[in-house]
Enzyme design. Structure first.
Site, PDB file in Angstrom:
ATOM      1  N   HIS A  43       0.846  -1.187   0.000  1.00 47.46           N
ATOM      2  CA  HIS A  43       0.000   0.000   0.000  1.00 47.46           C
ATOM      3  C   HIS A  43       0.887   1.244   0.000  1.00 47.46           C
ATOM      4  CE1 HIS A  43      -3.341  -2.464   1.974  1.00 47.46           C
ATOM      5  NE2 HIS A  43      -2.273  -3.136   2.356  1.00 47.46           N
ATOM      6  N   TYR A  44       0.331   2.386  -0.386  1.00 44.90           N
ATOM      7  CA  TYR A  44       0.938   3.644   0.036  1.00 44.90           C
ATOM      8  C   TYR A  44       0.002   4.304   1.036  1.00 44.90           C
ATOM      9  CZ  TYR A  44      -1.825   6.213  -3.617  1.00 44.90           C
ATOM     10  OH  TYR A  44      -2.802   6.736  -4.418  1.00 44.90           O
ATOM     11  N   THR A  45       0.561   5.183   1.876  1.00 43.59           N
ATOM     12  CA  THR A  45      -0.234   5.778   2.942  1.00 43.59           C
ATOM     13  C   THR A  45      -1.223   6.808   2.399  1.00 43.59           C
ATOM     14  OG1 THR A  45       1.568   7.350   3.332  1.00 43.59           O
ATOM     15  CG2 THR A  45       1.489   5.372   4.733  1.00 43.59           C
ATOM     16  N   GLU A 108       2.487  -0.850   4.613  1.00 45.47           N
ATOM     17  CA  GLU A 108       2.196   0.525   4.227  1.00 45.47           C
ATOM     18  C   GLU A 108       3.517   1.231   3.926  1.00 45.47           C
ATOM     19  OE1 GLU A 108      -0.477   2.330   3.765  1.00 45.47           O
ATOM     20  OE2 GLU A 108      -2.126   1.178   4.639  1.00 45.47           O
ATOM     21  N   HIS A 150      -2.557  -3.099  -3.428  1.00 55.27           N
ATOM     22  CA  HIS A 150      -3.898  -2.954  -2.873  1.00 55.27           C
ATOM     23  C   HIS A 150      -4.914  -2.785  -4.002  1.00 55.27           C
ATOM     24  CE1 HIS A 150      -6.446  -0.953   0.549  1.00 55.27           C
ATOM     25  NE2 HIS A 150      -6.891  -2.139   0.217  1.00 55.27           N
ATOM     26  N   ASP A 160      -3.653   2.352  -4.798  1.00 59.80           N
ATOM     27  CA  ASP A 160      -2.300   2.287  -4.254  1.00 59.80           C
ATOM     28  C   ASP A 160      -1.662   0.908  -4.440  1.00 59.80           C
ATOM     29  OD1 ASP A 160      -4.390   1.656  -2.277  1.00 59.80           O
ATOM     30  OD2 ASP A 160      -2.766   1.303  -0.857  1.00 59.80           O
TER      31      ASP A 160
END
Length: 265
Positions: A43-45, A108, A150, A160
């Site tokens: 994921h990215y935040t 993340e 994700h 993401d």
């Protein structure tokens, strides 16, 4: 609502990955039905700062968490024990598995994403992600095609870690599944409103690879969304949800490579 584990399950105290520091979150629960990690989800935040992400991942009211968070400087924070079920995937599916949280580990990666026009991932951060992914995949025998975005498992909700994520660099380091995308060129394509056996074959290939898609021979909104998710991961130079020759050939190469590796393993 997620189950509240705080009354019965201990917070993380010692990291599972030696390169991580602990900043424990209480947002977790037991993996269901005896499931073990077989997927690794990146994921990215999508937030302005790493601290904001940490605060959300620890906030009981937000009911979200991840096993790890990787800072832009390469620092790795573990928040939930790998043995536990973190709440990172949400409504999602891959190869028929609909409780991805119970069957995965979530990472993340600090990056503002679409909040700041998809900034690049620093090399030091990517290197840390690679080292962490390699450790997890080795310890749980997670196969390359189960290292996912994700957006792969939740294409209708998520984008993401985004089209700038360096999947090719991860693959070169032994993490994930990748082929060189077929070049974009002219020729026949399928798009919204098309229907028939060729569209059904496309949907079948996407489902065979793992995407959750209805196979009905109609190029509908769901097909466009899933195809866009595929492009975002495997053909990021152009994300338009159109089944052009480049996209179809790239998908076919991934499936063929996957089948060859399965036969020879």
């Amino acid at each position: 609502m997620q189950n509240n584990p705080s009354a019965t399950r201990a917070l993380l105290s010692t990291p599972d990955y030696s390169g991580a520091v602990v900043d424990a979150s209480a947002n977790f629960g037991p993996r269901k039905d005896g499931k073990k990690p077989q997927f690794l989800i990146l994921h990215y935040t999508g937030l302005a700062t790493a601290q904001e992400a940490l605060d959300i991942l620890k906030c009981p009211e937000r009911e979200v968490s991840a096993h790890y968070l990787v800072h832009e400087n390469g620092e790795i924070v573990q928040m939930v024990a790998e043995s536990e079920r973190a709440w990172h995937a949400g409504k999602s599916c891959w190869k028929g598995e609909r409780d991805i949280n119970s069957a995965s580990i979530g990472i993340e990666i600090v990056n503002a994403g679409d909040l700041d026009n998809f900034p690049p991932f620093p090399d030091v951060q990517t290197d840390a992600v690679i080292a962490l992914c390699r450790s997890i995949c080795e310890r749980y025998n997670i196969v390359p095609e189960h290292v996912l975005a994700h957006s792969d498992i939740s294409p209708e909700r998520k984008i993401d870690p985004g089209e700038n994520f360096p999947w090719a660099k991860l693959f070169e380091a032994g993490v994930g599944h990748w082929v060189e995308p077929a070049p974009i060129r002219g020729g026949r394509f399928f798009a919204m409103g098309d229907r028939g056996q060729p569209v059904e074959a496309l949907q079948s290939m996407l489902a065979m690879y793992g995407y959750d898609i209805m196979i009905n021979g109609e190029f509908n909104e769901q097909t466009k969304i899933v195809l866009s998710a595929f492009q975002r991961h495997f053909r990021p130079i152009q994300i338009d949800g159109v089944a052009d020759i480049s996209t179809i050939e790239t998908l076919h190469k991934l499936i063929s490579t996957n089948l060859r590796e399965t036969v020879t393993s």
